[in-house]
Design a protein around this motif. Structure first.
Motif, PDB file in Angstrom:
ATOM      1  N   UNK A 180       1.427  -1.416   0.007  1.00 55.36           N
ATOM      2  CA  UNK A 180      -0.185  -0.565   0.115  1.00 55.36           C
ATOM      3  C   UNK A 180       0.723   1.334   0.218  1.00 55.36           C
ATOM      4  N   UNK A 181       0.878   2.353  -0.537  1.00 57.89           N
ATOM      5  CA  UNK A 181       1.855   3.192  -0.611  1.00 57.89           C
ATOM      6  C   UNK A 181       0.472   4.447  -0.817  1.00 57.89           C
ATOM      7  N   UNK A 182       0.208   5.168   0.235  1.00 57.61           N
ATOM      8  CA  UNK A 182      -0.597   6.655   0.805  1.00 57.61           C
ATOM      9  C   UNK A 182      -0.057   8.071  -0.774  1.00 57.61           C
ATOM     10  N   UNK A 183      -1.020   8.620  -1.336  1.00 59.45           N
ATOM     11  CA  UNK A 183      -0.565   9.490  -2.250  1.00 59.45           C
ATOM     12  C   UNK A 183      -0.267  10.940  -1.391  1.00 59.45           C
TER      13      UNK A 183
ATOM     14  N   UNK B  77       3.953  -3.665   8.995  1.00 60.55           N
ATOM     15  CA  UNK B  77       4.317  -3.239   7.077  1.00 60.55           C
ATOM     16  C   UNK B  77       3.212  -2.899   6.091  1.00 60.55           C
ATOM     17  N   UNK B  78       3.792  -1.875   5.376  1.00 61.74           N
ATOM     18  CA  UNK B  78       3.016  -1.727   4.194  1.00 61.74           C
ATOM     19  C   UNK B  78       2.905  -2.596   2.757  1.00 61.74           C
TER      20      UNK B  78
ATOM     21  N   UNK C  29       2.852 -13.052   9.995  1.00 64.37           N
ATOM     22  CA  UNK C  29       3.265 -11.806  10.743  1.00 64.37           C
ATOM     23  C   UNK C  29       3.497 -10.885  11.049  1.00 64.37           C
ATOM     24  N   UNK C  30       3.455 -10.253  10.194  1.00 63.10           N
ATOM     25  CA  UNK C  30       3.215  -9.401   8.956  1.00 63.10           C
ATOM     26  C   UNK C  30       2.170  -8.392   8.291  1.00 63.10           C
ATOM     27  N   UNK C  31       1.881  -7.190   8.560  1.00 65.25           N
ATOM     28  CA  UNK C  31       0.398  -6.391   7.710  1.00 65.25           C
ATOM     29  C   UNK C  31       0.223  -5.771   7.816  1.00 65.25           C
TER      30      UNK C  31
ATOM     31  N   UNK D 221      12.215  -3.281   7.956  1.00 62.78           N
ATOM     32  CA  UNK D 221      12.991  -3.064   6.449  1.00 62.78           C
ATOM     33  C   UNK D 221      11.653  -1.592   6.105  1.00 62.78           C
ATOM     34  N   UNK D 222      10.627  -2.371   6.525  1.00 63.94           N
ATOM     35  CA  UNK D 222       9.691  -0.955   6.221  1.00 63.94           C
ATOM     36  C   UNK D 222      10.310   0.627   5.695  1.00 63.94           C
ATOM     37  N   UNK D 223      11.100   1.257   6.119  1.00 66.98           N
ATOM     38  CA  UNK D 223      11.400   2.728   5.423  1.00 66.98           C
ATOM     39  C   UNK D 223      12.462   2.058   4.773  1.00 66.98           C
ATOM     40  N   UNK D 224      13.158   0.706   4.215  1.00 62.35           N
ATOM     41  CA  UNK D 224      14.009   1.495   3.528  1.00 62.35           C
ATOM     42  C   UNK D 224      13.623   0.109   2.212  1.00 62.35           C
ATOM     43  N   UNK D 225      12.210   0.983   0.931  1.00 61.62           N
ATOM     44  CA  UNK D 225      12.651  -0.174   0.616  1.00 61.62           C
ATOM     45  C   UNK D 225      13.402  -0.569  -1.016  1.00 61.62           C
TER      46      UNK D 225
END
Lengths: 830, 356
Positions: free
Chosen positions: A323-326, A550-551, A570-572, A667-671
């Motif tokens: 998911x990526x918010x705009x 995580x998104x 266990x992630x979402x 690694x949520x912020x490190x795409x």
């Protein structure tokens, strides 16, 4: 001149009848290595010039000498190995290994460098299109200059490989322009100017490529000839040199000077910094900018290729890998803050969990006295999810409060109400009634009403329209609870009916996730006899301890239930947590329902604008934990879209419960840098292989790609080992063949090994059938031949054909001579 | 020319695209590119013109005559005195055999280094006798962008005379011929001039005493002297038939003649090469006393034109020389008179010249 030259295919060039050239034409050309160096300079100037134009346009800092040095070395490597037969293959394979290992080693720097580039572009886009609120990537690397340098080296290396192939094979400037053009055309759009050095370097490279291509002298081939010739029947004989580094270098020098002078001339005519400003904006560009601005604002970007943007999903749970918010404003909410707690705006209530989605199976719900039927909604005639019970309880509170909230829909779904909690059901009904209606109480007619008839046509808030809600916040929960326990008989009947409805319809756990939920319940430590509060808290703790937010959880497979998948992985994101929590609570006997909507945090309120023109009292009356504040306008972006659960309190009714953990995945912020190759915005699920690895959709995550890399590396290693092992085995067998007890056989075997090597190298030698002819051939072409070829041949013939063979002395002598021949054979050049 | 037009079109397309980008973006980089695209062709053309005006070209090669089948080197020296290097210098070169009238033009493309030029070496092997000519038809210099070319005519020629190889087998083939020479050989070895009595006449004052034919004088009672004729004054005439035959007859005639001549010179016997020149319409007699004269004789032959008649030279020789027509005729052995004293190759033969 080598040991001897392999005869080329009919090298005789017929100049005229009876006049031929049996040797190659001789002219002064540069060595192969010098040619390679000049070509590498060409590759470097085009690629590094283009990259430099991009970086300097966006004012990116990087270690120029380090980057340029490594990229030039890469260019030199690739041009040098090109057309070097097996050497090229080996070096490419080795390079591939090194490249993969380097990617792994510099993973953080590559990602950070990539994000820095993207951030800078986004920043430029934000400034140029005046689009505030762009989401930037977080940078993990501390040394940002180094990170940019590293990613430029990696990207530049890949470009070097491609450019080298183009330049070595076709010297086609069009291909190079297609490959590198975007790098210097993109900044132009934003009126950015590249540094003169890179412009001159790049243009020199392009012109040199054009010029060399025009001369026809660019064709490096496998034979590394100085010249080529073509003699077709009926056509004129053509002889041309292949390439000459000195002339190419002289040409590049002239071009560089010419471009430098012309750059200076252009600078005198038009100042670089003010060039674009002096001209009127092109009307077509203005139109394109409007379009680009619109597309960018809607999240359309080459950098933001995500499967789903923010906003409510209305219970559609699966099929989204990330998911990526705009970050565009969906709602503008005007209200008076009254608490530190988040303000929830309900948009959707999920009741039944069926086949991985929540449904609004409200037609089957029993109609209650205080419920309202909303007709002609997109879902048919539905019962209002709102209830007067909770609102009524709050409304009746002696130390309660009453608030008003204006909600303007600027980009959210138009079919949802976005009502705050404890709004009377009457307000909800108004959404679908198509009747303009005020929502304030009769004695509160002084409240300003801003909604219009249009706002309620679709059962939600239409685009750019505003809805005004009156709500009764539960500011004093203890008092509410006390009041709920001392209800009148009539009110108690209503409460019990409400409870009965909740227990009847909000305790269902479907079979497909039952086992996983039971297991998770056990893992969460829930015991029989736990109170509702304990159960709620244990689930929260369980999520907090073992689950990660995580998104980009990856798409849940069709073959597996959504909740089961989440409880296993266990992630979402919030949808996952809310769904699983709803099932867990229901499993443990707590009526629970799934809610989607928007959440306004205290931080949002603090960063919002205060509307001083509006009176606080018009928006809030009664007790407020924050005291008298003010009226704020909160711009709620799609990033604030959220999912949570409502659990049914036997006395207070439906109460919101936050169950999404704050534990963010590492690694949520490190795409991943490589995600840009793996995301598929289409959302097409065909080609699914199961277990989250969806080749058709390219729905890979970092771990998947690493797995592929490791697999590839393993395959390469195995291939390398196999090749080396096979070669080693063959050499060992060969060695054995001439280390037998019989000296005669050893000599013959040794000679045959040497002869076989020569046969492979030289087709003329392969035509020599006898020892005599073979050795004479070697003697003729050998630079230092000290033996009697005829005598050697006789000895070999005797060793081969004679019954007695030759003496051991002769064998040893032959072996010495053959050893020397073997050394020469190894140096034998093509 | 076709490629040049394609390049011009390509350049125009690039120019148009850049002009479009400049119009759209108003970017300084496009402006620079535009300036480069406008002025670079001018710079390129002017620079190439400079080189074309000052370029020098010359052939260099060995001065001595070459042997058929031997490799020799011919150098084409291009001198570029300017500081501008040219990537595409195209030369139209003609390589011909003037004797046979064969030739071919080829296209050579070389780089021209600034201040230096280029030397191209042709390692040539000639399989036919004749006068080999290397000629520069024209030099075409293309500018850097390949959109314009300058043509230069350079009058530079290199000529190489290619003689037949001396065939080792010739001596054995000439056994019949050399047998008739044994006497000559013997007298040569003795160091005396071999001579024979051609006529006897009455004594005239001044005659040598040793020439008096004493026996006849006694018989006739008058002094009679023997008139001797020296063999050295009766040279061997080798008549070549310069007949144009596609089957390699001329090559065999040249080789055969050359072999005989070399053999004669080896024995220090003078000879004369004789041929009919259709260019000057006269019988050319070239006296050969040593090898250089033989090579020079061949050089002159190579300038002659071949004629289609099989025995034109022989007929003309007999017509002009009449009774003196004692010679060795080298030509198509199918057209010879009597038995050949030697056969050479597929169709050449050597005959005693006899009045028909």
């Amino acid at each position: 001149m080598g040991f001897f030259h392999k005869k080329k295919q009919n090298t005789d060039i017929v100049l005229s009848d009876g006049i031929v050239m049996k040797q190659p034409l001789q002219m002064e050309t540069s060595s192969w290595l010098r040619n390679c160096m000049v070509k590498s300079l060409l590759v470097f100037s085009v690629v590094f010039g283009s990259i430099g134009c991009f970086l300097s346009s966006f004012e990116m800092d990087y270690y120029i000498i380090l980057t340029a040095g490594i990229l030039f070395a890469m260019a030199l490597l690739f041009t040098t190995i090109y057309y070097r037969g097996w050497i090229m293959d080996v070096v490419y394979i080795v390079f591939l290994f090194i490249f993969f290992f380097a990617v792994q080693a510099f993973w953080t720097y590559i990602n950070s460098g990539y994000y820095l580039l993207i951030n800078r572009v986004l920043s430029t886009v934000e400034d140029y299109f005046e689009l505030p609120g762009m989401q930037y990537y977080e940078i993990a690397a501390k040394n940002e200059v180094l990170a940019v340098s590293v990613v430029v080296i990696f990207i530049g290396t890949v470009m070097m490989i491609v450019a080298n192939v183009i330049i070595s094979r076709t010297m086609n400037v069009w291909f190079l322009l297609i490959m590198t053009g975007l790098l210097w055309i993109l900044p132009m759009y934003f009126r950015l100017e590249a540094d003169a050095f890179y412009v001159i370097l790049m243009l020199t490279g392009y012109i040199a490529v054009w010029s060399i291509r025009s001369s026809g002298a660019y064709g490096m081939d496998r034979k590394h000839r100085d010249y080529k010739w073509k003699d077709k029947r009926g056509k004129q004989l053509r002889i041309w040199y292949v390439q000459d580094a000195a002339t190419m270098l002289e040409g590049m020098g002239i071009f560089a000077v010419a471009v430098l002078l012309l750059y200076g001339l252009a600078s005198m005519i038009g100042q670089k910094d003010t060039f674009s400003i002096r001209y009127r904006q092109n009307p077509y560009k203005e139109e394109s900018e409007v379009l680009a601005q619109e597309l960018t604002s809607k999240g359309f970007s080459i950098f933001n290729r995500y499967e789903a943007v923010g906003g409510v999903a209305k219970g559609q749970l699966g099929g989204v890998g990330s998911v990526r918010p705009d970050y565009q404003t969906d709602l503008i909410v005007t209200f008076a803050p009254y608490s530190y707690e988040p303000v929830y705006l309900k948009a959707y209530t999920g009741i039944d969990y069926v086949s991985g989605d929540f449904t609004w199976r409200t037609n089957e719900l029993p109609l209650m006295d205080n419920d309202l039927i909303i007709e002609d909604t997109p879902y048919g005639d539905v019962k209002s999810p709102g209830s007067d019970y909770e609102a009524g309880l709050c409304k009746a509170s002696e130390r309660g409060a009453r608030g008003s909230m204006w909600i303007q829909n600027t980009g959210a779904d138009v079919d949802s109400p976005y009502a705050p909690y404890h709004t009377p059901a009457l307000d909800m009904a108004a959404l679908a009634s198509s009747v303009m209606k005020t929502t304030e109480d009769e004695d509160d007619s002084d409240l300003g009403v801003m909604y219009t008839d249009l706002s309620i046509i679709t059962g939600g808030i239409a685009q750019n329209e505003t809805m005004s809600y009156t709500f009764y916040p539960p500011v004093n929960e203890a008092e509410l609870r006390r009041k709920a326990e001392t209800l009148s008989e009539e009110e108690e009947q209503e409460r019990l009916a409400h409870l009965q409805q909740a227990e009847e319809w909000y305790l269902n756990v479907p079979e497909e996730c039952y086992a996983a939920v039971a297991e998770a319940s056990q893992a969460a430590g829930i015991r029989p006899g736990d109170t509702q509060e304990e159960i709620i808290q244990k689930v929260k703790d369980y999520f907090e301890a073992e689950f990660q937010y995580t998104t980009r959880p990856g798409r849940s497979p069709r073959s597996e239930d959504f909740v089961t998948h989440f409880l296993r992985e266990k992630k979402g994101y919030c949808t996952y947590f809310a769904t699983a929590a709803a099932m867990l609570y229901r499993y443990n006997g707590i009526p629970t329902r799934y809610i989607e909507g928007y959440v306004i945090t205290y931080e949002d309120i603090m960063t919002s604008d205060l509307n001083e023109e509006l009176d606080y009292k018009d928006f809030y009356q009664g007790f407020s934990p924050l005291g008298e504040t003010g009226v704020v306008e909160v711009e709620v972006t799609d990033a604030r879209a959220h999912a949570w659960v409502e659990v049914f309190d036997p006395y207070l009714g439906w109460m919101p419960e936050e169950v999404t953990t704050a534990a963010v995945a590492p690694d949520e912020d490190l795409e991943s840098f490589w995600d840009i190759f793996g995301d598929d915005p289409s959302g097409n699920e065909e080609g699914e292989l199961g277990d989250g690895f969806n080749l058709g959709n390219m729905d890979w995550n970092l771990d998947d790609i690493r797995g592929i890399w490791i697999g590839l590396l393993a395959v390469f290693c195995l291939l390398g080992l196999f090749t080396a092992g096979r070669k080693g085995y063959r050499n060992w067998k060969l060695y054995q063949s001439w280390h037998t007890e019989s000296m005669n056989e050893n000599v013959l075997a040794y000679y045959h090994i040497i002869s076989e090597r020569l046969r492979r190298k030289d087709s003329d030698y392969a035509q020599c059938p006898t020892y005599q002819r073979q050795l004479q051939y070697i003697a003729v072409h050998c630079e230092e031949w000290n033996w009697d070829a005829g005598y050697m041949a006789k000895l070999l013939e005797r060793a081969c054909y004679s019954r007695n063979g030759i003496s051991d002395f002769d064998c040893r002598r032959l072996m010495i001579e053959l050893t020397d021949i073997e050394k020469k054979v190894k140096k034998w050049k093509h | 020319m076709g490629k040049r037009i394609i390049r011009i079109i390509g350049y125009f397309i690039l120019f148009t695209v850049n002009a479009g980008l400049l119009w759209f973006f108003h970017n300084f980089l496009n402006f620079v590119i535009m300036a480069v695209m406008v002025f670079l062709p001018i710079i390129s053309i002017v620079a190439t013109k400079q080189v074309a005006d000052r370029l020098k070209a010359d052939w260099r090669g060995p001065y001595e005559t070459m042997k058929k089948g031997e490799e020799f080197f011919v150098h084409l020296v291009l001198t570029n005195p300017t500081w501008i290097g040219i990537m595409n210098c195209r030369l139209n070169l003609q390589v011909s055999n003037l004797f046979y009238g064969t030739g071919r033009i080829h296209d050579l493309r070389v780089p021209l280094r600034a201040g230096k030029g280029q030397t191209i070496t042709y390692p040539v092997t000639v399989s036919q006798c004749g006068m080999i000519e290397f000629r520069i038809q024209s030099i075409i210099l293309e500018d850097f962008l390949g959109v314009m070319a300058f043509r230069r005519e350079v009058p530079s020629v290199y000529l190489a005379s290619v003689l037949p190889r001396t065939d080792a087998g010739m001596e054995t083939d000439l056994n019949g011929f050399t047998e008739g020479m044994e006497e000559v050989e013997e007298s040569t070895r003795k160091g005396t001039d071999f001579s024979e009595v051609q006529d006897v006449r009455e004594y005239q004052p001044g005659d040598k005493m040793q020439n008096i034919h004493w026996k006849l004088s006694v018989k006739k009672d008058i002094l009679m002297v023997k008139e001797r004729v020296s063999m050295s004054s009766r040279q061997l005439f080798l008549l070549l038939e310069l007949h144009d035959n596609e089957n390699g007859l001329m090559e065999e005639v040249l080789e055969c003649t050359y072999g005989i001549a070399k053999l004669m010179l080896q024995y220090q016997l003078p000879l004369s090469l004789v041929w009919w020149s259709t260019r000057t319409q006269e019988l050319v007699i070239w006296k050969v006393d040593y090898a250089e004269q033989l090579a020079e004789g061949y050089r002159m032959i190579y300038y002659e034109e071949l004629y289609p008649q099989q025995i034109l030279g022989k007929e003309m020789y007999q017509t002009i020389r009449g009774s003196e027509a004692q010679f060795l005729w080298v030509g198509n052995r199918n057209f010879g008179t009597g038995d050949p004293i030697m056969e050479y190759g597929k169709s050449a033969g050597v005959f005693y010249g006899i009045l028909s």
